[in-house]
Design a protein around this motif. Structure first.
Motif, mmCIF file in Angstrom:
data_model
loop_
_atom_site.group_PDB
_atom_site.id
_atom_site.type_symbol
_atom_site.label_atom_id
_atom_site.label_comp_id
_atom_site.label_asym_id
_atom_site.label_seq_id
_atom_site.Cartn_x
_atom_site.Cartn_y
_atom_site.Cartn_z
ATOM 1 N N GLY A 41 0.792 -1.224 0.000
ATOM 2 C CA GLY A 41 0.000 0.000 0.000
ATOM 3 C C GLY A 41 0.818 1.264 0.000
ATOM 4 O O GLY A 41 0.265 2.362 0.145
ATOM 5 N N THR A 42 2.117 1.155 -0.172
ATOM 6 C CA THR A 42 2.998 2.322 -0.170
ATOM 7 C C THR A 42 4.047 2.179 -1.263
ATOM 8 O O THR A 42 4.259 1.074 -1.786
ATOM 9 N N GLU A 43 4.702 3.275 -1.587
ATOM 10 C CA GLU A 43 5.767 3.234 -2.586
ATOM 11 C C GLU A 43 7.041 2.690 -1.954
ATOM 12 O O GLU A 43 7.517 3.212 -0.944
ATOM 13 N N LEU A 44 7.576 1.635 -2.533
ATOM 14 C CA LEU A 44 8.829 1.055 -2.045
ATOM 15 C C LEU A 44 10.003 1.634 -2.831
ATOM 16 O O LEU A 44 9.886 1.906 -4.030
ATOM 17 N N ASP A 45 11.122 1.795 -2.160
ATOM 18 C CA ASP A 45 12.318 2.366 -2.773
ATOM 19 C C ASP A 45 13.022 1.298 -3.613
ATOM 20 O O ASP A 45 13.545 0.322 -3.063
ATOM 21 N N PRO A 46 13.069 1.465 -4.946
ATOM 22 C CA PRO A 46 13.696 0.444 -5.790
ATOM 23 C C PRO A 46 15.172 0.218 -5.466
ATOM 24 O O PRO A 46 15.669 -0.903 -5.585
ATOM 25 N N ASP A 47 15.873 1.266 -5.061
ATOM 26 C CA ASP A 47 17.297 1.119 -4.748
ATOM 27 C C ASP A 47 17.507 0.275 -3.488
ATOM 28 O O ASP A 47 18.421 -0.549 -3.428
ATOM 29 N N ARG A 48 16.667 0.482 -2.475
ATOM 30 C CA ARG A 48 16.763 -0.337 -1.267
ATOM 31 C C ARG A 48 16.390 -1.786 -1.571
ATOM 32 O O ARG A 48 17.004 -2.722 -1.059
ATOM 33 N N LEU A 49 15.389 -1.965 -2.426
ATOM 34 C CA LEU A 49 15.019 -3.323 -2.834
ATOM 35 C C LEU A 49 16.168 -3.990 -3.581
ATOM 36 O O LEU A 49 16.477 -5.166 -3.354
ATOM 37 N N ALA A 50 16.805 -3.249 -4.469
ATOM 38 C CA ALA A 50 17.909 -3.803 -5.256
ATOM 39 C C ALA A 50 19.075 -4.207 -4.360
ATOM 40 O O ALA A 50 19.670 -5.284 -4.520
ATOM 41 N N ALA A 51 19.416 -3.342 -3.400
ATOM 42 C CA ALA A 51 20.516 -3.657 -2.488
ATOM 43 C C ALA A 51 20.193 -4.871 -1.633
ATOM 44 O O ALA A 51 21.049 -5.735 -1.402
ATOM 45 N N GLY A 52 18.940 -4.954 -1.165
ATOM 46 C CA GLY A 52 18.539 -6.108 -0.366
ATOM 47 C C GLY A 52 18.536 -7.393 -1.166
ATOM 48 O O GLY A 52 18.932 -8.459 -0.667
ATOM 49 N N LEU A 53 18.102 -7.315 -2.425
ATOM 50 C CA LEU A 53 18.093 -8.499 -3.284
ATOM 51 C C LEU A 53 19.512 -8.992 -3.532
ATOM 52 O O LEU A 53 19.766 -10.205 -3.529
#
Length: 446
Positions: A41-53
């Motif tokens: 329900g919120t905008e997720l930060d693609p850069d944080r997602l990429a680093a976590g992945l």
């Protein structure tokens, strides 16, 4: 509708060099991708997602590897070749995006191309992050089935979430020799019930026809059951059978009998329920691989849901006492030989006989996958091929209730969505019960 998209490849930054020798059961799944979408329900930060992945791929490197043909069969090479991550802007709101998940091509997941992956050219895992018009996020994931089952995928998702949230990651198990690892824990004898067959040439052509015509001939229906509905079924069916029944028992029985009655089907049919065998054999939850067995039973004509629910419970309990068929299946597939493995088909794929396969993903933990402190509001399978008589069950919105996704021939799907079908599906629901707001907003949800 997708307005714009950008792509990058995510790497762990190191290649473990591990080579995993696939088992014969894995090879049987070498043409199948599995696709799902998480809705936030919120905008997720693609850069944080990429680093976590990237960090998660370091723990579960199979997802960032590639397939190759080894001397002894198919192999997964943990080469850190990478995972494509696409970020996109979408014109739809979260409820509108959820409404598209019944389509064969929703635009919210990039299905792994099994053929390219099998040849070693394509990735085994893809990610698409779509920012929705109302500020939400759709996180679409697709993985090659040869990597593992849903439990394997959820191990990666837990590691990904832990990397972003800064929490303790799960233990990940990787067996270099999958056949040898499984052989060490399987009972010496099993039920002897074979889960595969080699079709005749005529039947093989019919099965190929099913694949070719599936997008035109079949439709996907999603049904939402509230917790109160499920509780009412458990109480009624349990009282009728004198047994304690699970949500999966009663929903499987209710679904199958309701659809058969709408279809006017009076033949005896086979019902197949895939089961995670890890806990039955003492295998750690984080062990990657296709560690599934099957509960198989025959549904008699005009069967009552209460009786079928009791039969399902008995079959599951028999399975739990180690009457597995994995050794029988492995021995059969090994005897067929590598050249003819692709000719074999599982019992569950038998659309001509309306064999029903219902996979339960409930309790897999899909609503525990938190990013930036936010858990999913919704989750859905995203089938790349709409094969009839296949269904998935998972918790509903924000983890409440149950969401059923089922693929049926188009006319039958329309009946299930219609007034008669909805009345039959929800005959255990209190008409005064208030549904979750998101369930009311999703178009075509039964």
């Amino acid at each position: 509708m997708i307005r714009s998209a950008q792509s990058r490849t995510i790497h762990a930054g190191r290649a473990s060099g591990t080579v995993v020798r696939c088992g014969v059961s894995d090879v049987m799944l070498a043409e199948l991708p599995v696709s799902v979408v998480f809705f936030y329900g919120t905008e997720l930060d693609p850069d944080r997602l990429a680093a976590g992945l990237a960090e998660a791929l370091g723990r579960a490197p199979l997802f960032g590897g590639r397939l190759r043909a080894g001397r002894d069969g198919l192999e997964i090479v943990c080469s850190d070749a990478g995972v494509p991550l696409v970020t996109a802007e979408a014109a739809e709101t979260l409820p509108e995006a959820m409404s598209r998940m019944t389509l064969g091509s929703s635009g919210y997941v990039d299905h792994v191309e099994a053929g390219r992956a099998h040849s070693g050219e394509g990735p085994l895992f893809t990610v698409r992050v779509s920012r929705l018009a109302d500020g939400g996020t759709a996180l679409g994931c697709s993985w090659h089935h040869v990597i593992g089952d849903v439990q394997s995928f959820m191990t990666l998702m837990r590691a990904w979430s832990a990397a972003v949230e800064g929490t303790e990651p799960p233990e990940v198990g990787i067996a270099a020799d999958r056949e040898g690892h499984l052989d060490a824990v399987l009972p010496a004898e099993d039920s002897g019930r074979l889960g595969f067959r080699i079709p005749t040439a005529a039947e093989a052509e019919l099965l190929a026809h099913e694949f070719r015509t599936a997008p035109r001939a079949n439709r996907t229906v999603q049904v939402y059951f509230t917790d109160a509905e499920v509780a009412e079924m458990k109480a009624r069916f349990g009282a009728a059978t004198g047994r304690r029944l699970s949500a999966n028992d009663v929903l499987a029985a209710h679904l199958v009998t309701t659809i058969r009655q709408l279809d006017g089907d009076e033949e005896a049919r086979t019902l197949l329920l895939p089961v995670n065998i890890r806990r039955h054999l003492g295998i750690p939850a984080g062990q990657l691989g296709n560690l599934l067995g099957e509960v198989v039973l025959t549904c008699r004509p005009a069967g009552e849901p209460e009786r079928l629910a009791g039969e399902i419970r008995s079959a599951v309990e028999e399975f739990a006492t180690a009457h597995l068929s994995l050794r029988t299946n492995r021995d059969f597939l090994a005897s067929v030989g590598r050249e003819r493995l692709r000719d074999c088909v599982p019992l569950g794929f038998d659309p001509g006989n309306k064999t029903f396969t219902l996979s339960s993903w409930s309790k897999a933990g899909v609503y525990e996958v938190a990013f930036e402190g936010h858990r999913p509001l919704a989750f859905s399978p995203g089938a790349s091929v709409q094969l009839a008589w296949v269904a998935w069950l998972v918790e509903g919105f924000s983890g409440a209730g149950q969401l059923l996704t089922v693929v049926l021939p188009a006319r039958l799907a329309a009946r299930l969505r219609g007034e008669e079908g909805r009345a039959a599906l929800h005959r255990y629901r209190d008409p005064a019960e208030r549904l979750p707001e998101l369930a009311l907003q999703v178009r075509k949800l039964a």
